[in-house]
Scaffold this motif. Structure first.
Motif, PDB file in Angstrom:
ATOM      1  N   ASN A   3       0.876  -1.100  -0.091  1.00  0.00           N
ATOM      2  CA  ASN A   3       0.064   0.001  -0.073  1.00  0.00           C
ATOM      3  C   ASN A   3       0.807   1.279   0.132  1.00  0.00           C
ATOM      4  N   ASN A   4       2.222   1.256   0.402  1.00  0.00           N
ATOM      5  CA  ASN A   4       3.169   2.143   0.656  1.00  0.00           C
ATOM      6  C   ASN A   4       3.855   2.246  -0.609  1.00  0.00           C
ATOM      7  N   GLN A   5       3.856   1.495  -1.635  1.00  0.00           N
ATOM      8  CA  GLN A   5       4.461   1.431  -2.697  1.00  0.00           C
ATOM      9  C   GLN A   5       4.261   2.280  -3.708  1.00  0.00           C
ATOM     10  N   ALA A   6       5.156   3.101  -4.531  1.00  0.00           N
ATOM     11  CA  ALA A   6       4.735   3.981  -5.483  1.00  0.00           C
ATOM     12  C   ALA A   6       4.199   3.422  -6.730  1.00  0.00           C
ATOM     13  N   LEU A   7       3.377   4.001  -7.470  1.00  0.00           N
ATOM     14  CA  LEU A   7       2.648   3.430  -8.786  1.00  0.00           C
ATOM     15  C   LEU A   7       3.743   3.240  -9.874  1.00  0.00           C
ATOM     16  N   VAL A   8       3.557   2.066 -10.446  1.00  0.00           N
ATOM     17  CA  VAL A   8       4.594   1.839 -11.677  1.00  0.00           C
ATOM     18  C   VAL A   8       3.473   1.703 -13.017  1.00  0.00           C
ATOM     19  N   SER A   9       3.857   2.397 -13.956  1.00  0.00           N
ATOM     20  CA  SER A   9       3.246   2.270 -15.102  1.00  0.00           C
ATOM     21  C   SER A   9       3.880   1.376 -16.222  1.00  0.00           C
ATOM     22  N   VAL A  10       3.017   0.723 -17.014  1.00  0.00           N
ATOM     23  CA  VAL A  10       3.342  -0.012 -17.901  1.00  0.00           C
ATOM     24  C   VAL A  10       2.831   0.243 -19.126  1.00  0.00           C
ATOM     25  N   ILE A  11       3.479   0.332 -20.239  1.00  0.00           N
ATOM     26  CA  ILE A  11       2.930   0.971 -21.442  1.00  0.00           C
ATOM     27  C   ILE A  11       3.117  -0.240 -22.637  1.00  0.00           C
ATOM     28  N   VAL A  12       1.977  -0.416 -23.081  1.00  0.00           N
ATOM     29  CA  VAL A  12       1.862  -1.655 -24.283  1.00  0.00           C
ATOM     30  C   VAL A  12       1.443  -0.873 -25.527  1.00  0.00           C
ATOM     31  N   PRO A  13       2.180  -0.731 -26.508  1.00  0.00           N
ATOM     32  CA  PRO A  13       1.671  -0.502 -27.739  1.00  0.00           C
ATOM     33  C   PRO A  13       1.249  -1.475 -28.600  1.00  0.00           C
ATOM     34  N   VAL A  14      -0.077  -1.165 -29.157  1.00  0.00           N
ATOM     35  CA  VAL A  14      -0.626  -2.379 -29.867  1.00  0.00           C
ATOM     36  C   VAL A  14      -1.249  -2.142 -31.353  1.00  0.00           C
ATOM     37  N   TYR A  15      -0.444  -3.142 -32.110  1.00  0.00           N
ATOM     38  CA  TYR A  15      -0.806  -2.715 -33.458  1.00  0.00           C
ATOM     39  C   TYR A  15      -1.209  -4.106 -34.192  1.00  0.00           C
ATOM     40  N   ASN A  16      -2.364  -4.884 -34.258  1.00  0.00           N
ATOM     41  CA  ASN A  16      -2.506  -6.250 -35.168  1.00  0.00           C
ATOM     42  C   ASN A  16      -1.748  -7.195 -34.367  1.00  0.00           C
ATOM     43  N   VAL A  17      -1.969  -7.234 -33.175  1.00  0.00           N
ATOM     44  CA  VAL A  17      -1.448  -8.566 -32.397  1.00  0.00           C
ATOM     45  C   VAL A  17      -2.137  -9.534 -31.821  1.00  0.00           C
ATOM     46  N   LYS A  18      -3.369  -9.596 -32.427  1.00  0.00           N
ATOM     47  CA  LYS A  18      -4.639 -10.363 -31.886  1.00  0.00           C
ATOM     48  C   LYS A  18      -4.086 -11.772 -31.413  1.00  0.00           C
ATOM     49  N   GLU A  19      -3.384 -12.290 -32.087  1.00  0.00           N
ATOM     50  CA  GLU A  19      -2.573 -13.691 -31.685  1.00  0.00           C
ATOM     51  C   GLU A  19      -1.861 -13.707 -30.194  1.00  0.00           C
ATOM     52  N   TYR A  20      -1.474 -12.788 -30.015  1.00  0.00           N
ATOM     53  CA  TYR A  20      -0.416 -12.599 -28.679  1.00  0.00           C
ATOM     54  C   TYR A  20      -1.025 -11.817 -27.505  1.00  0.00           C
ATOM     55  N   LYS A  85       1.404   8.210 -15.061  1.00  0.00           N
ATOM     56  CA  LYS A  85       1.872   8.923 -13.749  1.00  0.00           C
ATOM     57  C   LYS A  85       2.613   8.104 -12.778  1.00  0.00           C
ATOM     58  N   GLY A  86       3.302   6.877 -13.097  1.00  0.00           N
ATOM     59  CA  GLY A  86       4.013   6.247 -12.274  1.00  0.00           C
ATOM     60  C   GLY A  86       5.152   6.841 -11.989  1.00  0.00           C
ATOM     61  N   GLU A  87       5.785   6.351 -10.696  1.00  0.00           N
ATOM     62  CA  GLU A  87       6.956   6.784 -10.514  1.00  0.00           C
ATOM     63  C   GLU A  87       8.051   6.136 -11.225  1.00  0.00           C
ATOM     64  N   TYR A  88       7.762   4.900 -11.707  1.00  0.00           N
ATOM     65  CA  TYR A  88       8.749   4.236 -12.566  1.00  0.00           C
ATOM     66  C   TYR A  88       7.841   3.966 -13.994  1.00  0.00           C
ATOM     67  N   ILE A  89       8.390   3.825 -15.127  1.00  0.00           N
ATOM     68  CA  ILE A  89       7.617   3.815 -16.460  1.00  0.00           C
ATOM     69  C   ILE A  89       8.443   2.446 -17.001  1.00  0.00           C
ATOM     70  N   GLY A  90       7.783   1.485 -17.616  1.00  0.00           N
ATOM     71  CA  GLY A  90       8.351   0.531 -18.494  1.00  0.00           C
ATOM     72  C   GLY A  90       7.541   0.213 -19.537  1.00  0.00           C
ATOM     73  N   PHE A  91       7.933  -0.482 -20.435  1.00  0.00           N
ATOM     74  CA  PHE A  91       7.453  -0.680 -21.925  1.00  0.00           C
ATOM     75  C   PHE A  91       7.530  -2.227 -21.905  1.00  0.00           C
ATOM     76  N   VAL A  92       6.259  -2.852 -22.278  1.00  0.00           N
ATOM     77  CA  VAL A  92       6.132  -4.416 -22.676  1.00  0.00           C
ATOM     78  C   VAL A  92       5.392  -4.208 -23.983  1.00  0.00           C
ATOM     79  N   ASP A  93       6.203  -4.910 -24.971  1.00  0.00           N
ATOM     80  CA  ASP A  93       5.433  -4.968 -26.242  1.00  0.00           C
ATOM     81  C   ASP A  93       4.407  -5.945 -26.214  1.00  0.00           C
ATOM     82  N   SER A  94       3.496  -5.863 -27.137  1.00  0.00           N
ATOM     83  CA  SER A  94       2.206  -6.510 -27.021  1.00  0.00           C
ATOM     84  C   SER A  94       2.440  -8.181 -27.554  1.00  0.00           C
TER      85      SER A  94
END
Length: 209
Positions: A3-20, A85-94
């Motif tokens: 509850n005291n941990q900072a928010l972490v943001s994960v950004i997922v770009p999506v383009y024609n990846v329905k299978e995965y 808005k997260g204190e840390y930001i990361g990217f995960v491909d779709s």
């Protein structure tokens, strides 16, 4: 405690990846760390991926959905970065998957700008190829560029939001290939802190040749 941990943001770009896409989103939603926001950027998908994004946004209040006309991966990542808005930001491909403790290992520290993770490629055949594997450790940026550590993939790192904003580090939307190389290298060069290496696995799903 979480509850005291900072928010972490994960950004997922999506383009024609329905299978995965569903297995990617399931791997993020079911993290042991719950204090996260998941930013889906639908970059003009035409294969039904947009409907999957809508479904997950309706099911989980942590999911933020951005719809835009197709503008490329750099623009999609930047669109997510603009609202994160997260204190840390990361990217995960779709077409990626992450293990369920992946985000729990994001270290929230005033002396950390960049956390770099190990990863592997997973072929459709089921074979797994380690691409970046190392012991958990802290290194300086000069050592980072040695072959066994360095990766130009934005998906292998988490970045402190404040650090990115301070140095105005953004994606070059005019670059269509290896668009994350400039982003990662610039971040490494500008950090004044050591880089934390965490050997948590990201699986990149690739097609057998």
């Amino acid at each position: 405690m979480e509850n005291n941990q900072a928010l972490v943001s994960v950004i997922v770009p999506v383009y024609n990846v329905k299978e995965y896409l569903e297995q990617c989103l399931d791997s993020i939603i079911h993290q042991t760390l719950s204090n996260i926001e998941i930013i889906l950027v639908n970059d003009g998908s035409t294969d039904g991926s947009d409907e999957i994004c809508k479904k997950y946004a309706a099911l989980d209040g942590r999911v933020i959905l951005i719809n835009q006309k197709n503008a490329g991966l750099a623009a999609a990542r930047q669109a997510g970065l603009n609202v994160a808005k997260g204190e840390y930001i990361g990217f995960v491909d779709s077409d990626d998957r992450v293990n369920n403790k992946f985000l729990e290992s994001v270290i929230i520290s005033e002396n950390t700008d960049i956390i770099h993770f190990g990863y592997q490629k997973e072929l459709k055949s089921g074979n797994k190829i380690p691409c970046c594997k190392f012991k958990d450790q802290t290194i300086n940026k000069e050592l980072y560029f040695q072959k066994e550590f360095y990766s130009s993939s934005a998906c292998s790192c988490f970045f402190r939001n404040e650090f990115l904003k301070k140095h105005e580090i953004t994606f070059n939307e005019s670059v269509k290939y290896s668009e994350d190389r400039e982003f990662v290298i610039k971040s490494i060069l500008l950090t004044t802190h050591d880089i934390i290496l965490k050997n948590n696995t990201i699986s990149f799903i690739v097609i057998d040749s």
